[in-house]
Design an enzyme around this catalytic site. Structure first.
Site, PDB file in Angstrom:
ATOM      1  N   GLU A 165      -3.230  12.334  -2.984  1.00 55.09           N
ATOM      2  CA  GLU A 165      -2.832  11.238  -2.090  1.00 55.09           C
ATOM      3  C   GLU A 165      -1.608  10.495  -2.616  1.00 55.09           C
ATOM      4  O   GLU A 165      -0.908   9.853  -1.846  1.00 55.09           O
ATOM      5  CB  GLU A 165      -4.009  10.283  -1.820  1.00 55.09           C
ATOM      6  CG  GLU A 165      -4.456   9.478  -3.002  1.00 55.09           C
ATOM      7  CD  GLU A 165      -5.662   8.587  -2.665  1.00 55.09           C
ATOM      8  OE1 GLU A 165      -6.792   9.087  -2.758  1.00 55.09           O
ATOM      9  OE2 GLU A 165      -5.459   7.419  -2.315  1.00 55.09           O
ATOM     10  N   GLU A 185     -11.924  12.649  -8.099  1.00 56.66           N
ATOM     11  CA  GLU A 185     -10.613  12.458  -7.488  1.00 56.66           C
ATOM     12  C   GLU A 185      -9.738  11.519  -8.319  1.00 56.66           C
ATOM     13  O   GLU A 185     -10.234  10.521  -8.846  1.00 56.66           O
ATOM     14  CB  GLU A 185     -10.861  11.876  -6.090  1.00 56.66           C
ATOM     15  CG  GLU A 185      -9.635  11.663  -5.250  1.00 56.66           C
ATOM     16  CD  GLU A 185     -10.046  11.338  -3.812  1.00 56.66           C
ATOM     17  OE1 GLU A 185     -11.020  11.937  -3.297  1.00 56.66           O
ATOM     18  OE2 GLU A 185      -9.401  10.464  -3.209  1.00 56.66           O
ATOM     19  N   GLY A 193     -12.038  -0.796   1.620  1.00 61.26           N
ATOM     20  CA  GLY A 193     -10.935  -0.052   1.008  1.00 61.26           C
ATOM     21  C   GLY A 193     -10.740  -0.331  -0.467  1.00 61.26           C
ATOM     22  O   GLY A 193      -9.851   0.240  -1.091  1.00 61.26           O
ATOM     23  N   SER A 194     -11.578  -1.186  -1.072  1.00 65.94           N
ATOM     24  CA  SER A 194     -11.334  -1.563  -2.472  1.00 65.94           C
ATOM     25  C   SER A 194     -11.712  -0.440  -3.428  1.00 65.94           C
ATOM     26  O   SER A 194     -12.680   0.280  -3.225  1.00 65.94           O
ATOM     27  CB  SER A 194     -12.147  -2.819  -2.805  1.00 65.94           C
ATOM     28  OG  SER A 194     -13.523  -2.613  -2.545  1.00 65.94           O
ATOM     29  N   TYR A 204      -4.993  -2.971   4.630  1.00 56.22           N
ATOM     30  CA  TYR A 204      -4.511  -1.724   5.214  1.00 56.22           C
ATOM     31  C   TYR A 204      -3.385  -2.019   6.220  1.00 56.22           C
ATOM     32  O   TYR A 204      -3.550  -2.833   7.138  1.00 56.22           O
ATOM     33  CB  TYR A 204      -5.661  -1.007   5.917  1.00 56.22           C
ATOM     34  CG  TYR A 204      -6.571  -0.235   4.980  1.00 56.22           C
ATOM     35  CD1 TYR A 204      -6.206   0.030   3.660  1.00 56.22           C
ATOM     36  CD2 TYR A 204      -7.792   0.257   5.428  1.00 56.22           C
ATOM     37  CE1 TYR A 204      -7.030   0.749   2.822  1.00 56.22           C
ATOM     38  CE2 TYR A 204      -8.629   0.989   4.587  1.00 56.22           C
ATOM     39  CZ  TYR A 204      -8.242   1.235   3.287  1.00 56.22           C
ATOM     40  OH  TYR A 204      -9.060   1.964   2.458  1.00 56.22           O
TER      41      TYR A 204
END
Ligand SMILES: [Mg+2]
Length: 434
Positions: free
Chosen positions: A298, A271, A20-21, A30
């Site tokens: 997001e 993104e 997730g980094s 998380y």
């Protein structure tokens, strides 16, 4: 009837392995603030979560407890009869509203609770959430939306017209969805904390599993970004799609320079190139890097932000988030606006529970709103699905339509117990070591 609300602080130690980094968030654990609506009288409990990356999860739990009082004593029948009721009760508490409005901790907490109401409604109906919504008449779907701050862009009548227009092909699209699933891309191979060797190995493994669209993290040093994009093309060639995610680290000018530097590697979307609040900054970057498209959402905290991104033509892909926005109601409003603007919805997922959630939303978009899967993909990350009672199912890079009743975020009781912060086994062990 809802007789109590349970809010729990659940955290997974993903930072230990850099899962997730990204450039902005090097060490995420998380986590989710997990809300359960406890029912009396035979209706199913409703579960909802909001996603965080660790610290701050406790604040969301506190906000769920504070806001949740508005739901206590209400029956599921009331929410069934008035699909906008939960949103109104939670978003119009004027004293909590002052903290936002409609953004930040309070909005995240509202999302957990609103999604829990939808979960209970779908469970009682015996349907997965996407199907529960897909089987509704257009008038019912529209009744879930608060048009107050968006009607200058999308009126209630326009929304209703679009949903009615899409009624005709709905049955065929449901059949197609059940047979084929929904296209996806994977983020799992490209976390910024991974070594080059790890990325190459993960890319090859993901390709062998059937993935053809990948996203890697950028926004570290520019030479490193270029090297990673080159490594991607060397590993998988030119017949697959590559998107990149800068997670907000660049300023506007810096974003333009960085995107031009990686442009030779055929970038599908970039993104979060800059601040998620900077609508006009996105528009300027998009103008200078065209035809490369920008994706964001997001961290777009409410439907008004999305309205502005769409009105300004600042984004090429609309990345709704199932719990950044205040639950199913606000997401449907944004998907209808994106449809009007002709911008594909490609949800943000990963984290914990986000993949389980957003699959339903993309399927609602396909069946009821946009009527197409073209240029649309759901994000996928491979972590933590084993903790869910009804985890996502992927085949050949596509999400299979979920069939279990509800909104798919029921965690196993043992997973909850072990990961509850700070006294669950996983965290108590860490405290003992450090
Ligand atoms: Mg992202």
């Amino acid at each position: 009837m809802i007789h109590s609300i349970e809010a729990r602080d659940i955290r997974f130690p993903t930072s230990r392995d850099s899962h997730g980094s990204d450039a902005m968030n090097p060490d995420p654990d998380y986590s989710c603030a997990y809300a359960t609506l406890k029912m009396r009288g035979g209706d199913p409990d409703g579960n909802g979560l909001t996603f965080t990356i660790g610290r701050g999860n406790d604040l969301c739990v506190a906000a769920i407890n504070g806001l949740g009082k508005h739901l206590i004593g209400r029956s599921l029948d009331e929410f069934e009869a008035d699909l906008g009721l939960a949103s109104r009760l939670l978003l119009n508490d004027s004293q909590y509203r002052w903290l936002g409005p409609e953004k930040g901790v309070v909005h995240l907490a509202a999302a957990a609770l609103i999604n829990a109401v939808w979960d209970a409604l779908a469970k009682r109906a015996g349907k997965p959430l996407w199907r529960y919504v897909a089987d509704m008449a257009p008038e019912r779907i529209v009744s879930a939306i608060d048009f107050r701050h968006i009607s200058d862009f999308l009126s209630q009548d326009e929304a209703l017209d679009r949903l009615r227009q899409q009624e005709a092909g709905k049955a065929g699209r449901i059949r197609h969805l059940l047979q084929e699933g929904y296209p996806a891309y994977t983020t799992s191979a490209g976390w910024i904390g991974y070594t080059d060797a790890q990325i190459v190995q993960l890319l090859k493994a993901a390709y062998a599993e059937g993935w053809r669209h990948f996203k890697i993290k950028v926004g570290g040093d520019l030479a490193g970004d270029v090297r990673r994009c080159a490594l991607f093309r060397e590993t998988l060639g030119n017949d697959v799609k590559l998107s990149v995610d800068a997670n907000q680290v660049w300023g506007v000018d810096q974003a333009v320079a960085a995107i031009k530097a990686i442009a030779p590697y055929d970038i599908y979307w970039v993104e979060e190139p800059t601040s998620p609040d900077d609508v006009l900054g996105h528009k300027e970057i998009a103008r200078q890097v065209a035809p490369i498209q920008l994706a964001t959402g997001e961290h777009a905290h409410n439907k008004v932000m999305f309205k502005q991104f769409l009105q300004a033509k600042a984004i090429g892909f609309c990345q709704i988030d199932s719990c950044r926005l205040a639950g199913v109601n606000e997401v449907i409003a944004v998907m209808l606006m994106a449809d009007k603007a002709g911008i594909p919805v490609c949800p943000h997922a990963g984290g914990v529970g986000l993949c389980e959630y957003v699959q339903h939303l993309s399927m609602i978009d396909y069946v009821c709103i946009s009527g197409t899967m073209e240029n649309r993909v759901i994000e996928h990350a491979a972590h933590l699905h084993q903790h869910f009672r009804n985890p996502i199912e992927i085949r050949n890079g596509r999400y299979l339509a979920p069939s279990a009743p509800g909104y798919s975020v029921d965690l196993w009781p043992q997973s909850m117990a072990e990961h509850e912060f700070p006294h669950g086994k996983v965290w108590a062990e860490e405290a003992a070591v450090s």
